[in-house]
Each structure stands twice: as structure tokens, then as C-alpha cells.
Design an enzyme around this catalytic site. Structure first.
Site, short mmCIF file in Angstrom:
data_model
loop_
_atom_site.label_atom_id
_atom_site.label_comp_id
_atom_site.label_asym_id
_atom_site.label_seq_id
_atom_site.Cartn_x
_atom_site.Cartn_y
_atom_site.Cartn_z
N TRP A 30 0.67 -1.17 0.16
CA TRP A 30 -0.21 0.02 0.08
C TRP A 30 0.76 1.17 -0.16
CZ3 TRP A 30 -1.04 4.00 3.66
CH2 TRP A 30 -2.34 4.69 3.29
N SER A 91 2.65 -7.57 1.67
CA SER A 91 1.55 -6.82 2.56
C SER A 91 0.22 -6.73 1.44
CB SER A 91 2.04 -5.35 2.78
OG SER A 91 1.20 -4.84 3.70
N LEU A 92 -0.24 -5.53 1.07
CA LEU A 92 -1.36 -5.65 -0.01
C LEU A 92 -1.13 -6.53 -1.00
CD1 LEU A 92 -4.05 -4.51 -1.18
CD2 LEU A 92 -2.80 -2.42 -1.62
N PHE A 153 1.69 5.90 8.21
CA PHE A 153 1.51 4.34 8.17
C PHE A 153 2.89 3.74 7.57
CE2 PHE A 153 0.29 0.41 5.63
CZ PHE A 153 -0.67 0.11 6.49
N LEU A 154 3.65 4.55 6.93
CA LEU A 154 4.97 4.07 6.56
C LEU A 154 5.85 3.80 7.70
CD1 LEU A 154 5.80 5.83 3.10
CD2 LEU A 154 4.75 3.51 3.66
N ALA A 155 5.84 4.72 8.83
CA ALA A 155 6.46 4.75 9.87
C ALA A 155 6.11 3.28 10.76
CB ALA A 155 6.35 5.92 10.90
N ASP A 217 6.49 -7.31 13.60
CA ASP A 217 5.67 -6.60 12.71
C ASP A 217 4.32 -6.21 13.52
OD1 ASP A 217 3.88 -5.95 10.85
OD2 ASP A 217 4.34 -7.54 9.45
N HIS A 245 7.54 -5.15 9.49
CA HIS A 245 6.61 -5.26 8.26
C HIS A 245 7.50 -5.16 6.93
CE1 HIS A 245 2.51 -5.59 6.78
NE2 HIS A 245 2.83 -4.70 5.96
#
Length: 270
Positions: A30, A91-92, A153-155, A217, A245
Site C-alpha cells: 500500500w 503486504s497488500l 503508516f509507513l512509520a 511486525d 513489516h
């Protein structure tokens, strides 16, 4: 009007003759794009022709007018990939890889998912997952501050990694390399992460499947590994320690070794 297709590129194998090379397709997660895999592409090129793709509305890919659903993403990647290929999704992108294997099992030769579980959010009978309210909160924040929510979200992707600071800086650098993704693609991707449930799909897949998890994660907890493994028909899970992650960014050597070990177990590579 010509059909809009996702940006993609294929790199020739470096370790074997082109006639001997296998094909692998890499699908990012994502909000990012194919450059996120740069650290592991050289190792994969030892045995594979590597095709990278930017999901619609992300990276360099245009965003068609179709509804942004899991089926749409799977069809878009199937349309540009080689006739037969191994697929690796993060992930996605891991959800997309599983959906592709379900739609076109005759074309998908194996699946590796990275930091993916068949259902990202918890529900009855599936407790080892992120609470739906957390992704719901991200969606609310996204409506108010799209760029800020993406950066936060990236963090979270990197929280818990032994290389957390360096990983976060690298993801931010990658994020801005191609410009920000289309808001509709981001919102649609969040909806997929919240709602997708492939628990019934996973046991039906006959091709080899490897699901790689990160020990620390905070998005797809390592506790989901046992529940996911019980659903795999032909394959297994793997845990990479001291990563979160984004294991292929935090520990690229360990990650590619785990992938190649799996391929050798199933005699997919020599």
C-alpha cells in the site's frame, strides 16, 4: 481510447542464460511502488527474469476508472505478467498474489507472500490480527490529511525493526521518488486491507506457497503465522527475526536466503 495498463518492467537474469531463467513478478504494498524491492532484485536475478509492477494509481502507473477492488488489482497484474510466473507480493501485494493464484492457477507457479496474512483484520475465529478500528482510524485520518496519514503508516511499517530509523527514512525516500499515489488508489487499498478475507482461498491453492512474517511486525503480527500455516495446502511459513513489516528492506540477505531455501525445497530452482 487505449486501455490504461500498469507500469511494469522486466529485467533479464544475470546468473543464468535467458533461456534457462524462470520468471518472477514482484508486487509492492500500500502506498509505495516497485522501487521498494531494489535491495533484493539483484539476488533474484541470479535465477529469474524479474518483472516489477506498480499497482494502479501508485508509482508510475495510471489509475483507470474501474472500481478499486481486489479482483481489479489481480486482473491488472495478470494482464501484464508473463504467461507463467512465480509471484512474490508484499503486504497488500501479498493479498493480490493470492487472488491471482486463485483466479489463474495455471499461470501462477508459486506464491511468496511477505508480511501478509489471509485476513489483515481480526474477526470471530481470527483474533491474531489488527483490530478493524485501527485501519478505520487510518481511513478517517486519511480523509483529513492524506500525505500525513501515508507517512505515519509507513512509520508503522518499520516499528519494531532493529533498523527502524534507517528503514523509515528509506521508505519515505522511496515514497516521494515517484510522487504521491492517487488518493482513490490509497483509499481503495485501505478498504481492501480492512475487508479482504482469503482464508477460504488459501487451502485451495495447489502451487507451493511460502508466507514470510517479521518477528516484530505491528501490522501483521507474527502470532498470525501459526493460524496462516494451518491453512496452507502445499507450503509453509517462515519467520525472520528482528524485523518488522518490511523484512526485505531490513534484512535483504536473510530474506532472499529464506525465499531461495523454499524454492529449492520444492525443486523450483537448482
Amino acid at each position: 481510447m487505449p486501455k490504461l495498463i500498469p507500469y511494469h518492467n522486466t529485467y533479464k537474469a544475470t546468473g543464468v542464460d535467458d533461456a534457462e531463467a524462470l520468471d518472477i513478478v514482484l508486487i509492492h504494498g500500500w502506498g509505495l511502488h516497485a522501487i521498494v524491492f531494489d535491495d533484493v532484485v539483484p539476488a533474484l536475478l541470479e535465477r529469474f527474469r524479474v518483472t516489477v509492477v506498480d499497482l494502479p494509481g501508485m508509482g508510475q502507473s495510471p489509475l483507470p476508472g474501474a472500481e478499486y477492488t481486489m479482483d481489479f488489482l489481480a486482473e491488472e497484474v495478470l494482464a501484464i505478467m508473463p504467461q507463467k510466473a512465480h509471484v512474490l507480493g508484499w503486504s497488500l501485494g501479498g493479498l493480490v498474489a493470492l487472488a491471482m493464484a486463485d483466479k489463474a492457477p495455471e499461470r501462477v507457479q508459486s506464491v511468496v507472500t511477505v508480511a501478509t496474512s489471509p485476513r489483515f483484520t481480526s474477526t470471530k475465529g481470527w483474533g491474531t490480527a489488527m483490530k478493524p478500528e485501527i485501519l478505520g482510524k487510518f481511513a478517517e485520518m486519511f480523509d483529513e490529511d492524506q500525505e500525513g496519514t501515508l507517512v505515519r503508516f509507513l512509520a508503522l511499517n518499520c516499528k519494531g525493526s532493529a533498523a527502524m530509523r534507517a528503514d523509515t527514512a528509506r521508505l519515505k525516500e522511496i515514497l516521494y521518488f515517484c510522487g504521491l499515489p492517487a488518493p482513490r488508489a490509497l483509499r481503495g487499498g485501505l478498504d481492501i486491507l480492512r475487508d479482504a478475507d482469503l482464508r477460504e482461498v488459501l487451502p485451495t491453492l495447489s502451487m507451493p506457497v511460502l508466507m514470510v512474517f517479521g518477528e516484530n511486525d505491528h501490522i501483521v503480527p507474527a502470532a498470525a503465522m501459526a493460524a496462516s500455516e494451518s491453512l496452507i495446502n502445499n507450503g509453509r511459513t517462515a519467520l525472520i527475526e528482528q524485523v518488522a513489516h518490511v523484512p526485505f528492506l531490513s534484512a535483504p540477505g536473510t530474506f532472499t536466503q529464506a525465499v531461495y531455501d523454499f524454492y529449492r525445497e520444492h525443486q523450483l530452482v537448482n
